[in-house]
Motif scaffolding. Structure first.
Motif, PDB file in Angstrom:
ATOM      1  N   LEU A 136     -11.424  -3.814  -2.135  1.00  0.00           N
ATOM      2  CA  LEU A 136      -9.902  -2.885  -1.641  1.00  0.00           C
ATOM      3  C   LEU A 136     -10.130  -1.677  -2.464  1.00  0.00           C
ATOM      4  CD1 LEU A 136      -7.755  -3.072   0.326  1.00  0.00           C
ATOM      5  CD2 LEU A 136      -6.428  -4.176  -1.414  1.00  0.00           C
ATOM      6  N   TYR A 137     -10.883  -0.748  -2.101  1.00  0.00           N
ATOM      7  CA  TYR A 137     -11.062   0.640  -2.925  1.00  0.00           C
ATOM      8  C   TYR A 137     -10.434   1.436  -1.821  1.00  0.00           C
ATOM      9  CZ  TYR A 137     -12.562   4.956  -4.625  1.00  0.00           C
ATOM     10  OH  TYR A 137     -12.367   6.358  -4.860  1.00  0.00           O
ATOM     11  N   LEU A 138      -9.445   2.210  -2.112  1.00  0.00           N
ATOM     12  CA  LEU A 138      -8.674   2.991  -1.318  1.00  0.00           C
ATOM     13  C   LEU A 138      -8.718   4.426  -1.465  1.00  0.00           C
ATOM     14  CD1 LEU A 138      -5.388   0.952  -0.632  1.00  0.00           C
ATOM     15  CD2 LEU A 138      -7.387   0.863   0.335  1.00  0.00           C
ATOM     16  N   ASP A 139      -9.176   5.444  -0.699  1.00  0.00           N
ATOM     17  CA  ASP A 139      -9.110   6.685  -0.796  1.00  0.00           C
ATOM     18  C   ASP A 139      -8.444   7.325   0.462  1.00  0.00           C
ATOM     19  OD1 ASP A 139      -9.700   9.551  -0.719  1.00  0.00           O
ATOM     20  OD2 ASP A 139     -11.876   9.178  -0.665  1.00  0.00           O
ATOM     21  N   ILE A 140      -7.063   7.854   0.322  1.00  0.00           N
ATOM     22  CA  ILE A 140      -6.564   8.177   1.402  1.00  0.00           C
ATOM     23  C   ILE A 140      -6.871   9.564   2.314  1.00  0.00           C
ATOM     24  CG2 ILE A 140      -4.402   7.299   0.539  1.00  0.00           C
ATOM     25  CD1 ILE A 140      -3.319   9.814  -0.077  1.00  0.00           C
ATOM     26  N   SER A 172      -0.745 -12.473  -0.937  1.00  0.00           N
ATOM     27  CA  SER A 172       0.236 -12.221   0.391  1.00  0.00           C
ATOM     28  C   SER A 172       1.168 -11.026  -0.039  1.00  0.00           C
ATOM     29  CB  SER A 172       1.353 -13.547   0.261  1.00  0.00           C
ATOM     30  OG  SER A 172       0.521 -14.529   0.488  1.00  0.00           O
ATOM     31  N   GLU A 173       1.432 -10.813  -1.424  1.00  0.00           N
ATOM     32  CA  GLU A 173       2.377  -9.567  -1.734  1.00  0.00           C
ATOM     33  C   GLU A 173       1.296  -8.261  -1.477  1.00  0.00           C
ATOM     34  OE1 GLU A 173       3.328 -10.525  -5.819  1.00  0.00           O
ATOM     35  OE2 GLU A 173       5.025 -11.696  -5.105  1.00  0.00           O
ATOM     36  N   LEU A 174       0.107  -8.463  -1.858  1.00  0.00           N
ATOM     37  CA  LEU A 174      -0.845  -7.348  -1.814  1.00  0.00           C
ATOM     38  C   LEU A 174      -1.144  -7.006  -0.477  1.00  0.00           C
ATOM     39  CD1 LEU A 174      -2.545  -5.458  -3.547  1.00  0.00           C
ATOM     40  CD2 LEU A 174      -4.356  -7.141  -3.517  1.00  0.00           C
ATOM     41  N   LYS A 175      -1.389  -8.211   0.306  1.00  0.00           N
ATOM     42  CA  LYS A 175      -1.372  -7.877   1.890  1.00  0.00           C
ATOM     43  C   LYS A 175      -0.085  -7.218   2.750  1.00  0.00           C
ATOM     44  CE  LYS A 175      -4.396 -11.421   3.284  1.00  0.00           C
ATOM     45  NZ  LYS A 175      -4.485 -12.435   4.348  1.00  0.00           N
ATOM     46  N   GLU A 176       1.280  -7.564   1.951  1.00  0.00           N
ATOM     47  CA  GLU A 176       2.389  -6.929   2.384  1.00  0.00           C
ATOM     48  C   GLU A 176       2.350  -5.376   2.048  1.00  0.00           C
ATOM     49  OE1 GLU A 176       5.410  -6.400   4.724  1.00  0.00           O
ATOM     50  OE2 GLU A 176       4.407  -8.315   4.492  1.00  0.00           O
ATOM     51  N   LYS A 177       1.819  -5.129   0.802  1.00  0.00           N
ATOM     52  CA  LYS A 177       1.992  -3.552   0.548  1.00  0.00           C
ATOM     53  C   LYS A 177       0.856  -2.756   1.145  1.00  0.00           C
ATOM     54  CE  LYS A 177       2.860  -4.259  -4.421  1.00  0.00           C
ATOM     55  NZ  LYS A 177       2.316  -4.115  -5.941  1.00  0.00           N
ATOM     56  N   ALA A 178      -0.312  -3.371   1.456  1.00  0.00           N
ATOM     57  CA  ALA A 178      -1.305  -2.775   2.372  1.00  0.00           C
ATOM     58  C   ALA A 178      -0.708  -2.664   3.849  1.00  0.00           C
ATOM     59  CB  ALA A 178      -2.648  -3.679   2.500  1.00  0.00           C
ATOM     60  N   ARG A 179       0.019  -3.553   4.411  1.00  0.00           N
ATOM     61  CA  ARG A 179       0.809  -3.506   5.586  1.00  0.00           C
ATOM     62  C   ARG A 179       1.535  -2.302   5.666  1.00  0.00           C
ATOM     63  NH1 ARG A 179       2.367  -8.305   6.326  1.00  0.00           N
ATOM     64  NH2 ARG A 179       0.691  -8.941   7.418  1.00  0.00           N
ATOM     65  N   SER A 180       2.466  -2.140   4.554  1.00  0.00           N
ATOM     66  CA  SER A 180       3.308  -0.862   4.555  1.00  0.00           C
ATOM     67  C   SER A 180       2.636   0.242   4.391  1.00  0.00           C
ATOM     68  CB  SER A 180       4.214  -1.248   3.046  1.00  0.00           C
ATOM     69  OG  SER A 180       4.971  -2.371   3.266  1.00  0.00           O
ATOM     70  N   ILE A 205      -1.738  -0.174  -5.009  1.00  0.00           N
ATOM     71  CA  ILE A 205      -2.587  -1.298  -4.173  1.00  0.00           C
ATOM     72  C   ILE A 205      -3.690  -1.605  -5.171  1.00  0.00           C
ATOM     73  CG2 ILE A 205      -3.659  -1.944  -2.186  1.00  0.00           C
ATOM     74  CD1 ILE A 205      -1.317  -0.754  -0.690  1.00  0.00           C
ATOM     75  N   THR A 206      -4.643  -0.432  -5.243  1.00  0.00           N
ATOM     76  CA  THR A 206      -5.867  -0.573  -5.705  1.00  0.00           C
ATOM     77  C   THR A 206      -5.732  -1.149  -7.134  1.00  0.00           C
ATOM     78  OG1 THR A 206      -6.752   1.185  -4.562  1.00  0.00           O
ATOM     79  CG2 THR A 206      -8.049   0.677  -6.578  1.00  0.00           C
ATOM     80  N   GLU A 207      -4.910  -0.784  -8.038  1.00  0.00           N
ATOM     81  CA  GLU A 207      -4.915  -1.642  -9.290  1.00  0.00           C
ATOM     82  C   GLU A 207      -4.429  -3.010  -9.241  1.00  0.00           C
ATOM     83  OE1 GLU A 207      -5.350  -0.132 -12.286  1.00  0.00           O
ATOM     84  OE2 GLU A 207      -6.231   1.537 -11.124  1.00  0.00           O
ATOM     85  N   SER A 208      -3.498  -3.241  -8.284  1.00  0.00           N
ATOM     86  CA  SER A 208      -3.024  -4.544  -8.165  1.00  0.00           C
ATOM     87  C   SER A 208      -4.294  -5.663  -7.569  1.00  0.00           C
ATOM     88  CB  SER A 208      -2.100  -4.753  -7.059  1.00  0.00           C
ATOM     89  OG  SER A 208      -0.766  -3.893  -7.410  1.00  0.00           O
ATOM     90  N   PHE A 209      -5.119  -4.984  -6.859  1.00  0.00           N
ATOM     91  CA  PHE A 209      -6.230  -5.608  -6.429  1.00  0.00           C
ATOM     92  C   PHE A 209      -7.339  -5.864  -7.673  1.00  0.00           C
ATOM     93  CE2 PHE A 209     -10.659  -5.659  -4.604  1.00  0.00           C
ATOM     94  CZ  PHE A 209     -10.262  -6.736  -3.930  1.00  0.00           C
ATOM     95  N   LYS A 210      -7.335  -5.026  -8.267  1.00  0.00           N
ATOM     96  CA  LYS A 210      -8.188  -5.124  -9.639  1.00  0.00           C
ATOM     97  C   LYS A 210      -7.507  -6.402 -10.671  1.00  0.00           C
ATOM     98  CE  LYS A 210      -9.873  -0.476  -9.865  1.00  0.00           C
ATOM     99  NZ  LYS A 210      -9.776   1.050 -10.720  1.00  0.00           N
ATOM    100  N   GLU A 211      -6.293  -6.194 -10.805  1.00  0.00           N
ATOM    101  CA  GLU A 211      -5.552  -7.163 -11.564  1.00  0.00           C
ATOM    102  C   GLU A 211      -5.641  -8.410 -11.051  1.00  0.00           C
ATOM    103  OE1 GLU A 211      -1.533  -6.010 -12.119  1.00  0.00           O
ATOM    104  OE2 GLU A 211      -2.211  -4.082 -13.101  1.00  0.00           O
ATOM    105  N   LEU A 212      -5.649  -8.538  -9.740  1.00  0.00           N
ATOM    106  CA  LEU A 212      -5.854  -9.735  -9.049  1.00  0.00           C
ATOM    107  C   LEU A 212      -7.197 -10.572  -9.172  1.00  0.00           C
ATOM    108  CD1 LEU A 212      -4.731 -11.984  -6.961  1.00  0.00           C
ATOM    109  CD2 LEU A 212      -5.659 -10.648  -5.349  1.00  0.00           C
ATOM    110  N   GLN A 213      -8.280  -9.648  -9.268  1.00  0.00           N
ATOM    111  CA  GLN A 213      -9.665  -9.930  -9.314  1.00  0.00           C
ATOM    112  C   GLN A 213      -9.720 -10.653 -10.637  1.00  0.00           C
ATOM    113  OE1 GLN A 213     -11.770  -6.560  -7.859  1.00  0.00           O
ATOM    114  NE2 GLN A 213     -12.690  -7.841  -6.503  1.00  0.00           N
ATOM    115  N   THR A 214      -9.241  -9.921 -11.767  1.00  0.00           N
ATOM    116  CA  THR A 214      -9.404 -10.132 -13.089  1.00  0.00           C
ATOM    117  C   THR A 214      -8.602 -11.595 -13.335  1.00  0.00           C
ATOM    118  OG1 THR A 214      -9.486  -7.946 -13.761  1.00  0.00           O
ATOM    119  CG2 THR A 214      -9.083  -9.517 -15.458  1.00  0.00           C
TER     120      THR A 214
END
Length: 133
Positions: free
Chosen positions: A62-66, A91-99, A39-48
């Protein structure tokens, strides 16, 4: 002839054991860790890739630390963000975050250990220094 056959069978048994060890199902922790990194990588790619898109610019960071308890609020805020429905990647990123949120609060609830509840660390992460080599 017999010692060669025993050696061959031993080798096959050893290789089979190695394959089975690698085929073990992921643990809750490993699944949560890999999904949060994805998710963190997808967010970075989306921003770019969509940097000029105003709704992407306004998305919550969306920086995540579990290991940080604040990740649960961070995921809820991101999924509930009301804009950007028209951007498929969001939308895809939100679905991953929801999961990830669902996995963390239901399936893995007892397996996870939170080491901190420092919400500012998720807003302004201290990243490890880049190795110049």
């Amino acid at each position: 002839k017999l010692p060669a056959m025993k050696m061959l069978l031993s080798l096959v048994a050893l290789l089979s054991a190695a394959l089975l060890a690698n085929a073990a199902p992921p643990t809750c922790y490993s699944r949560v860790l890999s999904l949060s990194k994805e998710i963190t990588e997808s967010f970075k790619e989306l921003q770019t890739s969509k940097a000029e898109d105003s709704c992407v610019e306004m998305l919550p960071r969306l920086y995540l630390d579990i290991h940080n308890y604040c990740i649960l609020a961070k995921l809820r805020d991101f999924v509930a963000y009301p804009r950007c429905e028209r951007v498929l990647e969001v939308s895809e990123l939100k679905e991953k975050a929801r999961s990830l949120y669902t996995i963390m609060i239901s399936y893995c609830r007892r397996d996870l250990v939170f080491l901190t509840d420092d919400c500012s660390a998720l807003e302004n992460p201290v990243l490890p220094p880049i190795d110049p080599s």
